[in-house]
Design an enzyme around this catalytic site. Structure first.
Site, short mmCIF file in Angstrom:
data_model
loop_
_atom_site.label_atom_id
_atom_site.label_comp_id
_atom_site.label_asym_id
_atom_site.label_seq_id
_atom_site.Cartn_x
_atom_site.Cartn_y
_atom_site.Cartn_z
N HIS A 70 0.70 -1.34 -0.21
CA HIS A 70 0.06 0.04 0.07
C HIS A 70 0.81 1.24 0.11
O HIS A 70 1.92 1.47 0.61
CB HIS A 70 -0.96 0.03 1.12
CG HIS A 70 -0.39 0.37 2.55
ND1 HIS A 70 -0.32 1.47 3.12
CD2 HIS A 70 -0.24 -0.78 3.48
CE1 HIS A 70 -0.04 1.35 4.43
NE2 HIS A 70 0.18 0.19 4.77
N ASP A 82 5.54 2.72 7.21
CA ASP A 82 4.26 2.05 6.97
C ASP A 82 3.67 2.79 5.94
O ASP A 82 3.27 3.77 6.36
CB ASP A 82 3.40 1.81 8.08
CG ASP A 82 1.98 1.45 7.93
OD1 ASP A 82 1.99 0.89 6.92
OD2 ASP A 82 1.15 1.59 8.76
N GLU A 115 -5.49 1.62 1.97
CA GLU A 115 -5.39 0.70 2.70
C GLU A 115 -5.74 1.11 4.07
O GLU A 115 -6.41 0.51 4.83
CB GLU A 115 -3.99 0.00 2.78
CG GLU A 115 -3.73 -1.19 3.43
CD GLU A 115 -3.32 -1.07 4.97
OE1 GLU A 115 -3.24 -1.85 5.69
OE2 GLU A 115 -3.11 0.24 5.47
N GLU A 116 -5.30 2.24 4.60
CA GLU A 116 -5.34 2.80 6.01
C GLU A 116 -6.94 3.04 6.26
O GLU A 116 -7.16 3.30 7.33
CB GLU A 116 -4.41 3.87 6.26
CG GLU A 116 -3.00 3.56 6.16
CD GLU A 116 -2.51 2.86 7.29
OE1 GLU A 116 -3.09 2.33 8.15
OE2 GLU A 116 -1.38 2.68 7.33
N ASP A 144 3.83 -5.13 3.58
CA ASP A 144 3.34 -3.84 4.51
C ASP A 144 4.46 -3.81 5.73
O ASP A 144 4.03 -4.69 6.45
CB ASP A 144 1.84 -4.12 4.74
CG ASP A 144 1.08 -2.86 5.40
OD1 ASP A 144 2.03 -2.10 5.78
OD2 ASP A 144 -0.10 -3.08 5.81
N HIS A 245 2.12 4.36 13.00
CA HIS A 245 0.97 5.46 13.00
C HIS A 245 1.42 6.78 13.57
O HIS A 245 0.45 7.45 14.20
CB HIS A 245 -0.01 4.75 13.27
CG HIS A 245 -0.75 3.95 12.19
ND1 HIS A 245 -2.11 3.18 12.07
CD2 HIS A 245 -0.17 3.42 11.12
CE1 HIS A 245 -2.10 2.32 10.99
NE2 HIS A 245 -0.98 2.61 10.51
N1 PHE Z 1 -1.82 -2.94 7.89
C1 PHE Z 1 -1.28 -2.36 9.00
C2 PHE Z 1 -1.02 -0.84 8.63
O1 PHE Z 1 -1.11 -0.60 7.55
C3 PHE Z 1 0.01 -3.11 9.52
C4 PHE Z 1 0.17 -4.44 9.63
C5 PHE Z 1 0.56 -4.99 8.57
C6 PHE Z 1 -0.44 -5.14 10.77
C7 PHE Z 1 0.56 -6.49 8.63
C8 PHE Z 1 -0.55 -6.34 11.07
C9 PHE Z 1 -0.10 -7.19 9.81
O2 PHE Z 1 -1.22 0.01 9.73
ZN ZN Z 2 -0.69 1.66 8.83
ZN ZN Z 3 0.67 -0.54 6.51
#
Ligand code: PHE
Ligand code: ZN
Ligand code: ZN
Ligand code: ZN
Length: 282
Positions: A70, A82, A115-116, A144, A245
């Site tokens: 993402h 992230d 994605e978020e 990710d 985050h």
């Molecule tokens: N998808 C979550 C995010 O973008 C991070 C994440 C990735 C959490 C994989 C758990 C497993 O904030």
């Molecule tokens: Zn995230």
């Molecule tokens: Zn992420």
């Protein structure tokens, strides 16, 4: 005048119907000999989000290897781990793989939007495929967060080997897990651990459709155990990414060794499936 010239990724605004994909795609991937389509269909909170999709010109288009990361981040921070890490690793592999040499299976790279906001881009993408198009996807690889500053080396647990948490991935996912596990052990001397398909990243809609999946993750808010610190280094009792985050998710707060190893694993496993998906689909 770099490979990104002329492309605005994820910028809000009115998007022309039918997309700007051809021109922008050529600017992005022209030198790599790939074609690009830009998926512009979904809206969230009056903003436009985009997926950017690029596919190799060579290889079977009925046995496609998909790899995704993402591209968006949360508003609270810059989103370098992230998910600048996954996005950059994927881009580097796309540019290096390029149009030559020829691959047996087409590779389709996806930089997901929103994605978020709830896995919006990847979910809408998969849902928009008709049944034949879904069947044409041999497997999906997800990246990710692959450079967390207090890094874990997690591979999505395709066979639910620990028997707890979320169940196994679709048939074939255990082989994908094995490919990453073997590469990181043999090439990098890293002993990985499994992490559940708990639905928190963009593989969600792929596994919901029964598409084999896998990928890498270096941890978010979870805390490193004593055993993990002994095995991987870093700080026991601290979060894998204390800046998850938050405003501290910057270039200064990456584990570049973890990013380097995982980017190599991303490249190697993607390329090996471009040669053959026999272990997954055979
Ligand atoms: N998808 C979550 C995010 O973008 C991070 C994440 C990735 C959490 C994989 C758990 C497993 O904030
Ligand atoms: Zn995230
Ligand atoms: Zn992420
Ligand atoms: Zn397993």
């Amino acid at each position: 005048d770099g490979p990104l010239s002329g492309v605005t990724l994820g910028s809000p605004g009115v998007v022309p119907t039918g997309g700007v994909s051809k021109a922008d795609g050529t600017a992005l991937f022209g030198r790599a000999g790939q074609q690009v389509t830009v998926d512009l269909r979904f809206h969230e909170e009056n903003r436009v989000a985009r997926n950017v999709i690029a596919q190799t010109r060579t290889g079977r288009s009925d046995n496609v290897v998909m790899a995704g990361a993402h591209l968006d981040s949360v508003e609270e921070g810059p989103g370098i781990n992230d998910n600048g890490t996954g996005s950059a690793g994927l881009l580097e592999t796309a540019l290096k793989l390029g149009g030559s040499p020829k691959v047996n299976n087409a590779v389709r790279f996806a930089w997901w939007g929103a994605e978020e906001l709830g896995l919006v881009g990847s979910t809408e993408y998969v849902r928009a495929l008709d049944f034949e198009q879904q069947l044409d996807i041999a497997l999906y690889l997800n990246f990710d967060m692959i450079g967390s500053p207090n890094a874990a080396y997690f591979v999505y647990d395709g066979d639910d080997s620990d028997g707890v948490g979320a169940g196994p991935g679709p048939h074939g996912s255990a082989q994908v897990e094995q490919a990453f596990t073997d590469y990181l052990a043999a090439a990098k001397g890293v002993e990985v651990e499994g992490t559940d398909f708990d639905g928190r990243s963009d593989y969600g809609e792929f596994i919901a459709r029964g598409i084999p999946a896998g990928g890498l993750f270096t941890g978010a808010e979870g805390k490193k155990t004593d055993d993990q610190a002994a095995k991987w280094g870093g700080e026991a009792g601290a979060a894998f990414d204390p800046n998850y985050h938050g405003p501290g998710d910057t270039l200064a707060n990456l584990d570049r060794t973890a990013l380097d190893r995982n980017a190599d694993a991303l490249a190697w496993v993607t390329a090996s499936y471009a040669i053959s998906t026999e272990d997954v689909n055979g």
